[in-house]
Design a protein around this motif. Structure first.
Motif: not given
Ligand code: ADP
Ligand code: SF4
Ligand code: SF4
Ligand code: MG
Lengths: 314, 681
Positions: B118-119, A221, B114-116, A309, B122, A229-230, A212, B152, B170, B110, B106-107, A219, A233-234, A215, B167
């Protein structure tokens, strides 16, 4: 999540129950007759009879335990054999400095340890990483008391920046209190900080090779945002576990630290009572510390729910 | 004409412990607007590294792009700073990347929203509210139900297929010009694979986006791609339009791949022709044709010349080979090579007409049920049951192969484990050689155990990694007391090694020193050690590359013939099952919904689920795929915890009627040996 909380509380209660059994049995683990050991050879039969009754040793073991436990639950920890004082009051008097130093050192070790580990991981292989890794390995090897003495010598005696020893309560004089607390807290927290830094480094390294993260980078970032951010937290989740496991370390370390810095806290009380064979006080202190550690651990566990989560939605 | 993306002479190396691994070696390709282009090749041939290099996504070190240009809109992407503004705008914004592993890409901490978002924020420079609105639109577009509330949720609340949709959402939410889909369906079931690929194709076509489809599956290529690049050992060995390449393959490796995969429309007696040998080590590559050691067309010239470069053989079709294979009588060569490379088929048996199968059944499973309790809370209160296998019956005769197919989670492996008594069945009988072993006590069962063996996907995964191949193979001999002394043991182990085509000299090696195919041979040798009459193969070849897969299938088939073995062959690849099985049973949610001999089942399927499964399997032939109707099965396999009422397939069934919700159909014979569980046929 509710289920997770209930489960954790339930486990905590069981752990406390087992611990209480240990504390209780302590009195019977002393070789020979505890009463004779406490009173010494010259005790009269009358004295022996009175102490035996006071300690309840004439009753069957399970009864003794239940009445002791009943007392503990109601906040009655018995009376000190030596000081002839209520153990609860004795402990309440001695608790604040220990808690103050303990919490300060725990916070310092997290607030400093985790970012150091993260920086080391991000700059892996560079000189910053080398410096952080080496110094944390070094910190873990130094004994507390040695570091404490060194600190006193350097910062108190030589430089005169900090008081030599003792403790002032923050309610009395807030700033003076901080000056008294800072050095023992640092000394007490240093090895925990080092361990957390190492854990944070390795868990961060583990996280940044996850799919991830790839990933997130793909993107477009910024690296900095990816880390903050990614990854963070993990990466923090296993660090939280270790932090929880380090709590007893801090409690244990306080016995020595209070001795070195001459702080009248629980740690010293335990030590004095062990030498005085004041078993009732030792029992009381141990059970209070056990409850404190268990409660702190519970809080640490519950904070998982915030970070992960997957636990929250179980 | 200027290409949308033009890659010239790209080379990427990995430097590990002083060795230079040429993962990508002088690769050139281009993509035009709106095209679907496929990159095919086996694992490790450099497909992923090629595409990750272009966007500077290679971990450096150990990776290093050593040369080439990646021209996009007139800019060489390799000249941009790896974390700079310019490349980050293109990365994700103009060129999107969808990775293979939906479960881990995928994270987990999050929310998917949020992940989608974000892109979108940006790259499209919109506010959060607008980004959220667009995200919901996109989620709907990729077929996520209840998009408004699910936005969510966290990734772990979605299945693998759903995560791959996420994915796609996203990556496509920012309107990229090129999408790179790297093995995006490899980990998914056929029906999900079809859903995802159809979705991806429809979306890119509607947005006029170009799609790079990286895959090892020739069927997928034939169904979706317009143009192909075939990769081998870090180089492109052949390129052209899909139809041209399938019609007129010119590189021996391309030809080898095509002959190695079983197809749904093969004649049954087609012998798979494996590509013998292993892919080359990319470290210390010689300047020579990389396919040379495995090539059946090689000549003197190939030995003495440097690696061939791509040469146009026809307009728009190029191959990197010195030999014009269209002029060589290739059939002869291939047959010869096969004969000489067959280790097992030595004692050529005269072909007898199908030996008559014995009357009595070797294995007879009657009304097998396997329920697992679902417990809740710390008190382990039982709150329900997972009916993993719910009333399954079948039989198997000595010398027969029964294929068991179905999507993941339908209970195939549970059946296998129950037969091996790794589980204690909840109900039903398992008659093996005339005795019911379903409730037999461990002690009574022990002497029978040697008669049933199992082959797993990875034979070593459950074993100690320090155990040598010899002890892996020899263990059953000792457990079952089959040898009397050290000498016999050694002899028997060597014999087993030779039976599966391995050199006994390798027996002191440990698992990681073997390739995937060799490991599976060791697994087979272990299974054969106790001279079983039944072997249960659970996804035994699923993890192997196609060229290796063919080697193992051929080995299993010839062993069966020699030793008169019976196989229960469990797999999700329907073409492989068709190739190897005498009879086939199709499972759905813990039940068998259709069973028949292979020919009937594949040529005349009756159950709508069987039809859907077969329809989802792409055939590696673009001409057939063009004609075929692509009916995609809707929805996902429900959880066995809340099995739909009546016919459990009714919520996905294209021909369901109202009664299907209430009537639970049982298997009934519609013709000799063909049983179907459906009320509407
Ligand atoms: N991060 C890495 N470190 C070292 N070697 C790698 C790395 N990534 C890929 N490789 C090597 O590069 C070669 C090509 O890999 P890859 O592009 O992933 O193949 P494919 O996608 O075709 O399966 C392989 O030999 C692989 O081992
Ligand atoms: S160049 Fe020679 S060895 Fe290489 S693929 Fe062609 S025929 Fe085979
Ligand atoms: S019984 Fe009904 S729902 Fe089930 S497969 Fe047949 S038609 Fe479809
Ligand atoms: Mg790949």
């Amino acid at each position: 999540m509710t289920q997770f909380i209930i489960q954790r509380i339930y486990q905590t209660v069981i752990v406390l129950f087992i611990l209480s059994l240990f504390c209780f049995l302590l009195i019977h683990m002393i070789p020979g007759n505890p009463v004779l050991t406490i009173l010494g050879d010259e005790a009269t039969p009358e004295e022996i009879r009175m102490l035996t009754e006071e300690l309840g040793l004439d009753r069957p073991l399970p009864m003794q335990y239940l009445s002791w436990l009943g007392g503990v639950v109601q906040g009655d920890l018995g009376t000190s054999i030596i000081y002839r004082e209520d153990v609860k009051d004795l402990i309440l008097k001695r608790l604040p400095p220990t808690v103050h130093i303990g919490i300060t050192s725990f916070i310092i070790s997290i607030v400093a340890g985790v970012p150091l580990g993260v920086i080391a991981a991000v700059k892996r292989g560079g000189w910053i990483d080398g410096f952080i890794t080496t110094s944390s390995n070094f910190s873990m090897a130094i004994p507390n008391f040695w570091l404490g003495i060194l600190g006193i010598y350097l910062f108190a005696l030589n430089l005169g920046w900090l008081p030599v020893q003792g403790y002032v309560s923050p309610t009395e004089d807030f700033w003076a209190s901080q000056r008294y607390v800072i050095m023992p807290s640092l000394v007490l927290g240093l090895s925990t900080m080092a361990i957390l830094a190492r854990q944070a480094r390795s868990s961060m390294l583990e996280v940044i090779r996850q799919d991830y993260i790839r990933t997130a980078i793909s993107k477009g970032i910024k690296t900095r945002v990816v880390i903050r951010k990614h990854a963070l937290k993990n990466a923090i989740i296993p660090v939280v576990t270790i932090a929880g496991l380090m709590l007893p370390n801090i409690v244990g370390g306080s016995v020595i630290i209070e001795q070195v810095f001459n702080v009248n806290g629980i740690g010293r009380l335990v030590l004095q009572s062990v030498f005085n064979q004041d078993i009732v006080v030792v029992q009381g202190c141990l059970i209070v510390l056990a409850i404190a550690v268990a409660a702190a651990n519970l809080l640490v566990d519950l904070s998982y729910g915030y970070f992960d989560p997957r636990i929250r939605y179980k | 004409m200027e290409h949308l993306l033009d890659v010239k002479n790209l080379s990427t190396e990995f430097n590990i412990d002083g060795t230079h691994l040429k993962a990508v070696d002088d690769v050139s390709y281009h993509i035009d607007k709106g095209e679907i282009v496929s990159f095919v090749g086996e694992s490790g041939c450099g497909k992923s590294v090629t595409h990750m290099s272009g966007l500077q996504l290679i971990p450096t070190p150990p990776g290093k792009i050593t040369g080439g240009e990646v021209i996009y809109k007139g800019i060489d992407l390799l000249k941009l700073k790896p974390d700079g503004e310019e490349i980050r705008k293109i990365r994700g914004g103009e060129i999107g990347f969808i990775f293979q592993e939906p479960m881990t890409s995928l994270n987990p901490v999050l929310t998917i929203g949020e992940q989608i978002m974000e892109s979108i924020i940006l790259h499209l420079k919109v506010g959060r509210a607008e980004a959220r609105r667009r995200t919901i639109d996109m989620l709907k577009k990729v077929g996520i139900p209840d998009a408004e509330s699910r936005i969510d949720d966290y990734p772990h609340q979605f299945s693998g297929g759903m995560r791959q949709r996420l994915m796609i959402a996203m990556v496509l939410s920012v309107n990229p010009k090129i999408v790179i889909a790297d093995e995006v369906t490899t980990a998914l079931d056929v029906t999900t694979q079809a859903q995802i690929l159809e979705l991806l194709r429809d979306i890119v076509k509607s947005m006029d986006t170009s799609l790079i489809l990286v895959t090892h599956n020739l069927g997928v290529v034939a169904r979706y791609a317009e143009r192909i690049y075939v990769m081998y050992a870090g180089t492109v060995v052949e390129t052209g339009t899909t139809k041209e390449i399938f019609n007129n393959p010119r590189h021996p490796y391309t030809i080898g791949l095509m002959n190695a995969v079983p197809r749904l429309d093969d004649p049954k007696d087609k012998k798979l022709v494996p590509v013998e040998g292993l892919p080359p080590n990319l470290a210390n590559k010689k300047d020579q044709c990389p396919f040379l050691p495995r090539c059946v067309f090689r000549t003197e010239e190939c030995h003495s010349s440097p690696a061939p470069s791509l040469n146009e053989v026809r307009e728009g079709h190029a191959a990197a080979c010195y030999v014009d294979v269209s002029k060589v009588q290739n059939n002869n060569i291939v047959e010869d090579e096969v004969a000489s490379s067959m280790i097992v088929g030595e004692q050529e048996k005269p072909i007898i007409n199908e030996p008559a199968l014995p009357e009595e059944n070797l294995l007879e499973v009657n009304h097998l049920k396997m329920y697992f309790p679902v417990t809740k809370s710390i008190f382990k209160r039982k709150v329900g049951e997972v009916k993993a296998v719910d009333d399954v019956s079948f039989y198997l005769k000595q010398g027969e192969t029964l294929g068991l197919v179905g999507e993941s989670g339908c209970g195939k492996s549970t059946v296998a484990r129950a037969i091996l008594r790794l589980y204690n069945p909840s109900e039903g009988e398992i008659n093996f050689q005339g005795q019911d072993i379903s409730k037999m006590r461990k002690k009574v069962l022990r002497p029978l155990r040697r008669n049933i063996s199992m082959i797993f996907q990875d034979p070593f995964s459950s074993l100690d990694p320090r155990q040598t191949a010899e002890s892996v193979v020899g263990e059953p001999l000792i457990v079952h007391n089959l040898v009397n002394n050290r000498n016999e043991y050694t002899q028997r182990v060597d014999e087993l090694f030779r039976m599966v085509g391995l050199d006994p000299a390798l027996k002191n090696r440990v698992p990681h020193e073997f390739s995937g195919g060799q490991r599976q041979r060791i697994g087979i040798a272990r299974a054969l050690a106790s001279e079983p009459s039944l072997i249960v193969c659970d996804e035994a070849i699923s993890a192997l590359d196609v060229s290796i897969q063919a080697q193992i299938i051929n080995l299993l088939e010839s062993l069966k013939e020699q030793l008169n073995l019976s196989y229960l062959f469990i797999a999700h690849d329907l073409s492989v099952v068709r190739h190897i099985s005498d009879r086939v049973a199709v499972m759905y949610l813990g039940r068998i919904v259709e069973t028949a001999d292979w020919e009937t089942l594949y040529d005349n399927p009756k159950h709508p689920y069987t039809k859907a499964l077969l329809g989802a399997v792409p055939i590696p032939d673009p001409f057939i795929e063009e004609e075929r109707e692509h009916v995609v099965l809707k929805g996902e396999v429900p959880s066995p915890l809340n099995r739909p009422t009546g016919c459990s397939f009714h919520n996905r069934c294209p021909i369901a009627t109202p009664e299907c919700k209430t009537i639970d159909p049982s298997l009934s014979e519609i013709e000799d040996g063909h049983e179907v569980a459906c009320i509407n046929i």
